[in-house]
Design a protein around this motif. Structure first.
Motif, PDB file in Angstrom:
ATOM      1  N   ALA A   1       0.897  -1.475   0.189  1.00 21.60           N
ATOM      2  CA  ALA A   1       0.154   0.050  -0.158  1.00 21.60           C
ATOM      3  C   ALA A   1       1.022   1.368  -0.151  1.00 21.60           C
ATOM      4  O   ALA A   1       0.508   2.221  -0.703  1.00 21.60           O
ATOM      5  N   VAL A   2       1.874   1.296   0.788  1.00 16.98           N
ATOM      6  CA  VAL A   2       2.897   2.472   0.816  1.00 16.98           C
ATOM      7  C   VAL A   2       3.581   2.555  -0.285  1.00 16.98           C
ATOM      8  O   VAL A   2       3.907   3.608  -1.028  1.00 16.98           O
ATOM      9  N   GLY A   3       4.183   1.104  -0.872  1.00 12.74           N
ATOM     10  CA  GLY A   3       4.990   1.210  -2.305  1.00 12.74           C
ATOM     11  C   GLY A   3       4.228   1.830  -3.188  1.00 12.74           C
ATOM     12  O   GLY A   3       4.742   2.466  -4.360  1.00 12.74           O
ATOM     13  N   GLU A   4       2.943   1.608  -3.373  1.00 10.95           N
ATOM     14  CA  GLU A   4       2.112   2.248  -4.439  1.00 10.95           C
ATOM     15  C   GLU A   4       1.951   3.622  -4.712  1.00 10.95           C
ATOM     16  O   GLU A   4       2.289   4.255  -5.737  1.00 10.95           O
ATOM     17  N   GLN A   5       1.995   4.192  -3.424  1.00  9.83           N
ATOM     18  CA  GLN A   5       2.035   5.610  -3.181  1.00  9.83           C
ATOM     19  C   GLN A   5       3.271   6.289  -3.641  1.00  9.83           C
ATOM     20  O   GLN A   5       3.262   7.411  -4.422  1.00  9.83           O
ATOM     21  N   LEU A   6       4.313   5.726  -3.223  1.00  8.40           N
ATOM     22  CA  LEU A   6       5.872   6.065  -3.607  1.00  8.40           C
ATOM     23  C   LEU A   6       6.000   5.885  -5.225  1.00  8.40           C
ATOM     24  O   LEU A   6       6.417   6.872  -5.518  1.00  8.40           O
ATOM     25  N   ILE A   7       5.593   4.883  -5.688  1.00 10.09           N
ATOM     26  CA  ILE A   7       6.070   4.558  -7.050  1.00 10.09           C
ATOM     27  C   ILE A   7       5.025   5.827  -7.841  1.00 10.09           C
ATOM     28  O   ILE A   7       5.715   6.178  -9.015  1.00 10.09           O
TER      29      ILE A   7
END
Length: 412
Positions: A58-64
């Motif tokens: 969930a966090v990685g999706e926002q960062l990418i």
């Protein structure tokens, strides 16, 4: 402890505004943020690994989404997901071994029950590690593993004991994952030193080295060879339009290296006098191709034409498990046109009133080049030297197949 979502929002804002750029800086910040996410994830007694994986995704999706050009962000997200899966399997196998050892001195019925629990734990670990497939669907889990166990006289105490064991195992999983992330951060911090330590093996006496622009990894690599009393000469192509080669040339001269600055257009004319080309990279793709600062593909083509070794220096955090043709990738970025020309010089060409129906002038300023794997002679990473054909093996060690594509938000 700081609020995780506030940290995520702050990092996302910095990525969008380009306040944090560069593979090493973005990789380190991403790893530190994911360490916070893992450490503050609430412990559950069901499947802690799945809970951690969902939180990191969930966090990685926002960062990418914040800056898709910084491929190191996605690389670190996938590395952490792989760590969680590996530590989960390791924890499950340790539990199986403990159950097997603890059942040696028990009664036969207790032995059977413990063996069935071990089988269930191992099956759950395998299902968490592997992506759904026909093999995993047909993988036989003992029927008796899911069968209800006969009630025992100490049912309440046994249930409390299992709950305590589950809680302890979940805490150990989080601790092991955090330790693995700490090692990853240390790896990112020391990648330049580990790459530079190999300089003496590749740069020899009286050689002529060519590079383009400015790369910290290349700079440290050349400094390390110079400290070993190797006498060599460096040609530095200036790296227009940002002219970072001028900065690198000054740094090399400050260390006593013989340095010659040339224009980018003079690379082909000078390449026949060069023994080796050494450049940095923005990312290494799964097929062995390289995303590098603009102009490096021209250097690679010139090196191939004159059979000059083309060496790429990159830390392992730059290994991207995706291919250049993946549709979710954004492989280039266009910088401000003011780096190429001043607005006042062509202001008359941008006026529709003077030009009638003709279109205004366009100024393209791409940031990166793509270098095909056939043009690369050697990759030097913090894990050693590798040929482009070996990149797939490194990616298999660092990433899990089911994490190669992190979900992207659908367009509104």
């Amino acid at each position: 402890m700081p609020d995780v979502q506030a940290l995520v929002n702050d990092f996302v804002l910095k990525l969008k505004r380009r306040k944090i750029e560069g593979s090493q800086a973005t990789a380190k910040h991403t790893a530190e943020l994911l360490r916070q996410v893992v450490s503050q994830q609430r412990i559950t007694y069901t499947n802690q690994a799945a809970s951690l994986i969902d939180a990191v995704k969930a966090v990685g999706e926002q960062l990418i989404e914040a800056n898709p050009v910084e491929l190191a962000v996605g690389n670190i997200v996938r590395r952490v997901l792989h760590m969680i899966r590996e530590e989960n399997v390791s924890s499950a196998m340790s539990a199986v071994e403990e159950l097997a050892l603890g059942s040696d001195d028990d009664e036969a019925e207790h032995d059977n029950r413990m063996g069935l629990s071990a089988a269930a734990v191992a099956a759950a670990a395998r299902s968490t590690l592997r992506a759904p497939s026909l093999q995993t669907l047909l993988e036989d889990i003992p029927d008796s593993a899911t069968a209800p166990h006969p009630p025992s006289s100490g049912g309440d105490s046994e249930g409390k004991s299992k709950s305590a064991e589950s809680s302890s195992r979940n805490k150990k999983l989080k601790h092991d994952v955090i330790e693995a992330i700490n090692e990853l951060i240390q790896e990112i911090d020391t990648c330049h030193e580990l790459i530079s330590a190999q300089a003496v093996e590749h740069i020899h006496q009286n050689e002529v080295i060519l590079t383009l622009g400015r790369s910290r990894t290349v700079k440290e690599f050349l400094f390390a060879a110079n400290e070993k009393k190797r006498s060599f000469r460096v040609f530095v192509a200036e790296g227009a339009p940002r002219y970072q080669g001028h900065v690198l040339a000054k740094e090399l001269v400050g260390k006593g290296l013989q340095t010659t600055v040339i224009t980018d257009s003079a690379v082909f004319a000078m390449i026949s006098r060069v023994n080796m080309v050494i450049v940095g990279a923005h990312a290494i793709m799964a097929n062995g191709g390289v995303i590098a600062p603009v102009g490096i593909n021209m250097v690679a083509l010139a090196a191939q034409r004159h059979a000059v070794p083309f060496v790429v220096l990159a830390g392992s955090h730059k290994l991207c498990p995706l291919y250049p043709h993946n549709p979710e990738l954004l492989l280039n970025d266009f910088k401000c046109p003011s780096e190429l020309l001043d607005f006042g010089e062509f202001s008359d060409c941008l006026d529709y009133g003077q030009l009638g129906d003709s279109p205004p002038i366009r100024v393209e300023n791409p940031a990166f080049d793509y270098v095909a794997p056939k043009l690369v002679s050697l990759f030097i990473t913090d894990m050693g030297g590798h040929s482009p054909s070996y990149v797939y093996r490194l990616i298999a060690d660092y990433y899990s197949a089911e994490d190669l594509v992190v979900r992207r938000k659908s367009a509104p």
